[in-house]
Design a protein around this motif. Structure first.
Motif, PDB file in Angstrom:
ATOM      1  N   GLY A 156      -2.372  11.341   2.040  1.00 34.84           N
ATOM      2  CA  GLY A 156      -1.343  10.525   1.422  1.00 34.84           C
ATOM      3  C   GLY A 156      -0.202  10.177   2.364  1.00 34.84           C
ATOM      4  O   GLY A 156       0.229   9.025   2.428  1.00 34.84           O
ATOM      5  N   ILE A 157       0.277  11.183   3.113  1.00 33.77           N
ATOM      6  CA  ILE A 157       1.419  10.911   3.998  1.00 33.77           C
ATOM      7  C   ILE A 157       1.019  10.081   5.206  1.00 33.77           C
ATOM      8  O   ILE A 157       1.875   9.493   5.862  1.00 33.77           O
ATOM      9  CB  ILE A 157       2.087  12.222   4.462  1.00 33.77           C
ATOM     10  CG1 ILE A 157       1.105  13.077   5.277  1.00 33.77           C
ATOM     11  CG2 ILE A 157       2.629  12.995   3.282  1.00 33.77           C
ATOM     12  CD1 ILE A 157       1.729  14.333   5.847  1.00 33.77           C
ATOM     13  N   THR A 158      -0.272  10.035   5.502  1.00 31.82           N
ATOM     14  CA  THR A 158      -0.714   9.226   6.639  1.00 31.82           C
ATOM     15  C   THR A 158      -1.350   7.905   6.203  1.00 31.82           C
ATOM     16  O   THR A 158      -1.724   7.103   7.061  1.00 31.82           O
ATOM     17  CB  THR A 158      -1.743  10.004   7.481  1.00 31.82           C
ATOM     18  OG1 THR A 158      -2.873  10.368   6.660  1.00 31.82           O
ATOM     19  CG2 THR A 158      -1.121  11.270   8.062  1.00 31.82           C
ATOM     20  N   TYR A 159      -1.478   7.673   4.890  1.00 34.73           N
ATOM     21  CA  TYR A 159      -2.212   6.507   4.406  1.00 34.73           C
ATOM     22  C   TYR A 159      -1.580   5.205   4.865  1.00 34.73           C
ATOM     23  O   TYR A 159      -2.245   4.346   5.459  1.00 34.73           O
ATOM     24  CB  TYR A 159      -2.300   6.541   2.879  1.00 34.73           C
ATOM     25  CG  TYR A 159      -2.986   5.335   2.292  1.00 34.73           C
ATOM     26  CD1 TYR A 159      -4.374   5.250   2.272  1.00 34.73           C
ATOM     27  CD2 TYR A 159      -2.252   4.274   1.754  1.00 34.73           C
ATOM     28  CE1 TYR A 159      -5.019   4.141   1.740  1.00 34.73           C
ATOM     29  CE2 TYR A 159      -2.880   3.167   1.218  1.00 34.73           C
ATOM     30  CZ  TYR A 159      -4.265   3.106   1.222  1.00 34.73           C
ATOM     31  OH  TYR A 159      -4.890   2.003   0.700  1.00 34.73           O
ATOM     32  N   PRO A 211       0.791  -1.226   0.000  1.00 34.20           N
ATOM     33  CA  PRO A 211       0.000   0.000   0.000  1.00 34.20           C
ATOM     34  C   PRO A 211       0.827   1.281   0.000  1.00 34.20           C
ATOM     35  O   PRO A 211       0.264   2.369  -0.084  1.00 34.20           O
ATOM     36  CB  PRO A 211      -0.796  -0.126   1.301  1.00 34.20           C
ATOM     37  CG  PRO A 211       0.155  -0.814   2.224  1.00 34.20           C
ATOM     38  CD  PRO A 211       0.910  -1.804   1.365  1.00 34.20           C
ATOM     39  N   HIS A 212       2.167   1.171   0.076  1.00 36.80           N
ATOM     40  CA  HIS A 212       2.989   2.382   0.136  1.00 36.80           C
ATOM     41  C   HIS A 212       2.844   3.209  -1.138  1.00 36.80           C
ATOM     42  O   HIS A 212       2.826   4.442  -1.088  1.00 36.80           O
ATOM     43  CB  HIS A 212       4.448   1.998   0.361  1.00 36.80           C
ATOM     44  CG  HIS A 212       4.675   1.248   1.634  1.00 36.80           C
ATOM     45  ND1 HIS A 212       4.521   1.816   2.876  1.00 36.80           N
ATOM     46  CD2 HIS A 212       5.033  -0.042   1.872  1.00 36.80           C
ATOM     47  CE1 HIS A 212       4.780   0.931   3.813  1.00 36.80           C
ATOM     48  NE2 HIS A 212       5.089  -0.207   3.231  1.00 36.80           N
ATOM     49  N   ALA A 213       2.739   2.528  -2.286  1.00 39.45           N
ATOM     50  CA  ALA A 213       2.616   3.247  -3.546  1.00 39.45           C
ATOM     51  C   ALA A 213       1.336   4.079  -3.576  1.00 39.45           C
ATOM     52  O   ALA A 213       1.327   5.204  -4.098  1.00 39.45           O
ATOM     53  CB  ALA A 213       2.638   2.269  -4.710  1.00 39.45           C
ATOM     54  N   THR A 214       0.252   3.544  -3.019  1.00 41.86           N
ATOM     55  CA  THR A 214      -1.014   4.287  -3.001  1.00 41.86           C
ATOM     56  C   THR A 214      -0.867   5.593  -2.225  1.00 41.86           C
ATOM     57  O   THR A 214      -1.280   6.664  -2.691  1.00 41.86           O
ATOM     58  CB  THR A 214      -2.120   3.430  -2.370  1.00 41.86           C
ATOM     59  OG1 THR A 214      -2.245   2.207  -3.093  1.00 41.86           O
ATOM     60  CG2 THR A 214      -3.451   4.164  -2.381  1.00 41.86           C
ATOM     61  N   GLY A 215      -0.278   5.509  -1.033  1.00 45.29           N
ATOM     62  CA  GLY A 215      -0.068   6.720  -0.246  1.00 45.29           C
ATOM     63  C   GLY A 215       0.862   7.697  -0.927  1.00 45.29           C
ATOM     64  O   GLY A 215       0.633   8.920  -0.890  1.00 45.29           O
ATOM     65  N   LEU A 216       1.906   7.188  -1.576  1.00 44.62           N
ATOM     66  CA  LEU A 216       2.854   8.071  -2.265  1.00 44.62           C
ATOM     67  C   LEU A 216       2.199   8.772  -3.454  1.00 44.62           C
ATOM     68  O   LEU A 216       2.454   9.962  -3.703  1.00 44.62           O
ATOM     69  CB  LEU A 216       4.072   7.270  -2.722  1.00 44.62           C
ATOM     70  CG  LEU A 216       5.042   6.831  -1.615  1.00 44.62           C
ATOM     71  CD1 LEU A 216       6.087   5.875  -2.169  1.00 44.62           C
ATOM     72  CD2 LEU A 216       5.700   8.040  -0.974  1.00 44.62           C
ATOM     73  N   TRP A 217       1.358   8.048  -4.190  1.00 43.67           N
ATOM     74  CA  TRP A 217       0.671   8.693  -5.318  1.00 43.67           C
ATOM     75  C   TRP A 217      -0.300   9.764  -4.818  1.00 43.67           C
ATOM     76  O   TRP A 217      -0.418  10.837  -5.442  1.00 43.67           O
ATOM     77  CB  TRP A 217      -0.063   7.650  -6.161  1.00 43.67           C
ATOM     78  CG  TRP A 217       0.797   6.935  -7.142  1.00 43.67           C
ATOM     79  CD1 TRP A 217       1.055   5.598  -7.194  1.00 43.67           C
ATOM     80  CD2 TRP A 217       1.531   7.519  -8.220  1.00 43.67           C
ATOM     81  NE1 TRP A 217       1.913   5.302  -8.227  1.00 43.67           N
ATOM     82  CE2 TRP A 217       2.215   6.467  -8.887  1.00 43.67           C
ATOM     83  CE3 TRP A 217       1.679   8.816  -8.693  1.00 43.67           C
ATOM     84  CZ2 TRP A 217       3.034   6.687  -9.992  1.00 43.67           C
ATOM     85  CZ3 TRP A 217       2.498   9.039  -9.802  1.00 43.67           C
ATOM     86  CH2 TRP A 217       3.158   7.993 -10.436  1.00 43.67           C
ATOM     87  N   MET A 218      -0.997   9.488  -3.733  1.00 40.56           N
ATOM     88  CA  MET A 218      -1.877  10.510  -3.156  1.00 40.56           C
ATOM     89  C   MET A 218      -1.074  11.736  -2.738  1.00 40.56           C
ATOM     90  O   MET A 218      -1.485  12.885  -2.978  1.00 40.56           O
ATOM     91  CB  MET A 218      -2.633   9.927  -1.960  1.00 40.56           C
ATOM     92  CG  MET A 218      -3.633   8.853  -2.312  1.00 40.56           C
ATOM     93  SD  MET A 218      -4.281   7.979  -0.855  1.00 40.56           S
ATOM     94  CE  MET A 218      -5.137   9.323  -0.023  1.00 40.56           C
ATOM     95  N   THR A 219       0.090  11.506  -2.123  1.00 39.03           N
ATOM     96  CA  THR A 219       0.948  12.612  -1.707  1.00 39.03           C
ATOM     97  C   THR A 219       1.447  13.393  -2.909  1.00 39.03           C
ATOM     98  O   THR A 219       1.450  14.640  -2.904  1.00 39.03           O
ATOM     99  CB  THR A 219       2.133  12.071  -0.895  1.00 39.03           C
ATOM    100  OG1 THR A 219       1.649  11.328   0.225  1.00 39.03           O
ATOM    101  CG2 THR A 219       3.011  13.198  -0.400  1.00 39.03           C
ATOM    102  N   ALA A 220       1.890  12.678  -3.950  1.00 37.25           N
ATOM    103  CA  ALA A 220       2.410  13.343  -5.146  1.00 37.25           C
ATOM    104  C   ALA A 220       1.337  14.187  -5.827  1.00 37.25           C
ATOM    105  O   ALA A 220       1.591  15.330  -6.244  1.00 37.25           O
ATOM    106  CB  ALA A 220       2.959  12.294  -6.116  1.00 37.25           C
ATOM    107  N   ILE A 221       0.130  13.639  -5.926  1.00 36.01           N
ATOM    108  CA  ILE A 221      -0.961  14.396  -6.559  1.00 36.01           C
ATOM    109  C   ILE A 221      -1.309  15.616  -5.711  1.00 36.01           C
ATOM    110  O   ILE A 221      -1.555  16.709  -6.238  1.00 36.01           O
ATOM    111  CB  ILE A 221      -2.191  13.492  -6.755  1.00 36.01           C
ATOM    112  CG1 ILE A 221      -1.863  12.381  -7.763  1.00 36.01           C
ATOM    113  CG2 ILE A 221      -3.394  14.301  -7.226  1.00 36.01           C
ATOM    114  CD1 ILE A 221      -2.947  11.337  -7.885  1.00 36.01           C
ATOM    115  N   GLY A 222      -1.334  15.450  -4.379  1.00 32.32           N
ATOM    116  CA  GLY A 222      -1.617  16.579  -3.509  1.00 32.32           C
ATOM    117  C   GLY A 222      -0.569  17.669  -3.639  1.00 32.32           C
ATOM    118  O   GLY A 222      -0.903  18.858  -3.718  1.00 32.32           O
ATOM    119  N   LEU A 223       0.710  17.289  -3.672  1.00 29.83           N
ATOM    120  CA  LEU A 223       1.780  18.281  -3.832  1.00 29.83           C
ATOM    121  C   LEU A 223       1.691  18.964  -5.188  1.00 29.83           C
ATOM    122  O   LEU A 223       1.849  20.197  -5.285  1.00 29.83           O
ATOM    123  CB  LEU A 223       3.140  17.598  -3.676  1.00 29.83           C
ATOM    124  CG  LEU A 223       3.517  17.146  -2.262  1.00 29.83           C
ATOM    125  CD1 LEU A 223       4.739  16.240  -2.303  1.00 29.83           C
ATOM    126  CD2 LEU A 223       3.778  18.344  -1.367  1.00 29.83           C
ATOM    127  N   GLY A 224       1.450  18.185  -6.241  1.00 29.85           N
ATOM    128  CA  GLY A 224       1.317  18.781  -7.570  1.00 29.85           C
ATOM    129  C   GLY A 224       0.140  19.732  -7.659  1.00 29.85           C
ATOM    130  O   GLY A 224       0.235  20.810  -8.270  1.00 29.85           O
TER     131      GLY A 224
END
Length: 368
Positions: free
Chosen positions: A221-224, A164-177
């Motif tokens: 994302g960072i807490t997922y 599940p780490h990739a899911t949280g990282l993608w959420m974080t990346a989209i949020g930052l973008g």
């Protein structure tokens, strides 16, 4: 409540930093959260009013923006120290020069205008004043740069990570973008208003909503991964507490006749019964005690049916024989046979073993 959560996160990260003072990524995360945590009370109405009353209108806004610049700078440092290795220190120093220059520039822009002109929010500020336009544009463009870089690095990590780490990282990346895009759009608004144009209130409100949604997505994302792991751990904690109780009838019968099989607890503290480590330890200890007891009592079941295969007994029948065997042991009768396996599951794993023990224990409870 939100302030307390932020404060707890800051204290925890500072504690981790104190335990690893030379770990650059840990230090970066701690300083990032500290800067973000300090900016929150400054942005609150009470904090803004208090600071502006003492130091003049707009001071709280200036402090908040400086803290936000430091927040995204330390966020960048976390990625730099995590990915670039030996080049991280030089890159971080260069980025420190950039953020220092931007900070000094917006401070000079803020202090060269009257406090009254600097009062108000982004939507009400007079952008035709060059210093005010530069203040908002300079801070916004740096935030766009830093957030965009952090989002790009996060996406790079997400592509090589597994769920599940990739899911949280993608959420974080989209949020930052998305935050970077919002900062870019706000910079365009500043340019339009500085040149004398107007921006519809709906657009300003829409970008503000976009920014809030982006921040929430970033936080999610960072807490997922941690939240999902914590939920899984809580579910395991609850299941093992329940299984520990369900094993009680079998454990009680076996420890009554073989009290020496009861292992000494690692801790007798009251709160150990609720701590995750204490619950897991008591759960595994009970399984071992039940298995030891079944080995010791098994010779008393052999003569029940001659050479009958005890492994084929249903839980209810095995429970009945265990009760009779316990009564025989209490009468002081010697063991008529040798130890044999009891309640062994067909599957060769720990969970199946526990399910078999629970089935016998439930049968004992129903026949009590």
């Amino acid at each position: 409540m939100l302030l307390l959560i932020i404060a707890a996160a800051v204290v925890w990260r500072l504690y981790l930093w104190s335990r690893a003072p030379h770990d650059a990524p840990t230090r970066s995360v701690a300083l990032c959260l500290l800067s973000a945590g300090l900016s929150y009370p400054v942005a609150m109405p009470g904090g803004t009013t208090g600071i502006d009353t003492v130091a003049g209108h707009g001071t709280a806004k200036l402090i908040q923006n400086v803290l936000l610049l430091l927040t995204v700078y330390f966020l960048m440092c976390f990625y730099l120290y995590s990915a670039d290795g030996s080049a991280a220190r030089r890159r971080a120093q260069w980025e420190a020069v950039v953020v220092s220059a931007v900070t000094v520039a917006i401070i000079l822009a803020a202090v060269t205008v009257p406090h009254e002109d600097f009062a108000g929010s982004f939507s009400t500020a007079d952008m035709t004043i060059p210093q005010i336009a530069f203040f908002y544009a300079g801070a916004g463009l740096y935030l766009m740069y830093a957030l965009g870089a952090a989002g790009r690095w996060t996406a790079r990590y997400a592509r090589v990570s597994s769920r599940p780490h990739a899911t949280g990282l993608w959420m974080t990346a989209i949020g930052l973008g998305a935050m970077a895009v919002a900062c870019a759009v706000r910079a365009v608004f500043v340019t339009v208003r500085w040149s004398g144009g107007t921006v519809p209130d709906r657009l300003t409100a829409g970008v503000a909503f976009w920014l809030v949604a982006s921040i929430l997505l970033f936080v999610a994302g960072i807490t997922y991964s941690a939240s999902r792991s914590r939920i899984t751990a809580i579910r395991l904690w609850l299941r093992r507490r329940r299984d520990h109780r369900r094993l009680s009838p079998l454990w009680q019968l076996l420890t009554d006749v073989y009290p020496e099989n009861e292992l000494r607890p690692a801790s007798r503290r009251l709160w150990d019964r609720w701590r995750a480590r204490g619950v897991h330890r008591r759960y595994h200890r009970r399984i071992v005690e039940c298995r030891d007891g079944l080995v010791d009592i098994s010779p008393y079941l052999v003569d029940e049916d001659g050479d009958a295969d005890l492994l084929s007994l249903e839980p209810a029948e095995l429970a009945s024989r265990l009760r009779r065997a316990a009564d025989t042991i209490r009468q002081g009768s010697p063991a008529p046979g040798q130890a044999v396996p009891l309640a062994v599951p067909k599957e060769d794993d720990r969970e199946a073993d526990v399910r078999q023990l629970i089935a016998v224990s439930e049968a004992l409870r129903l026949t009590a």
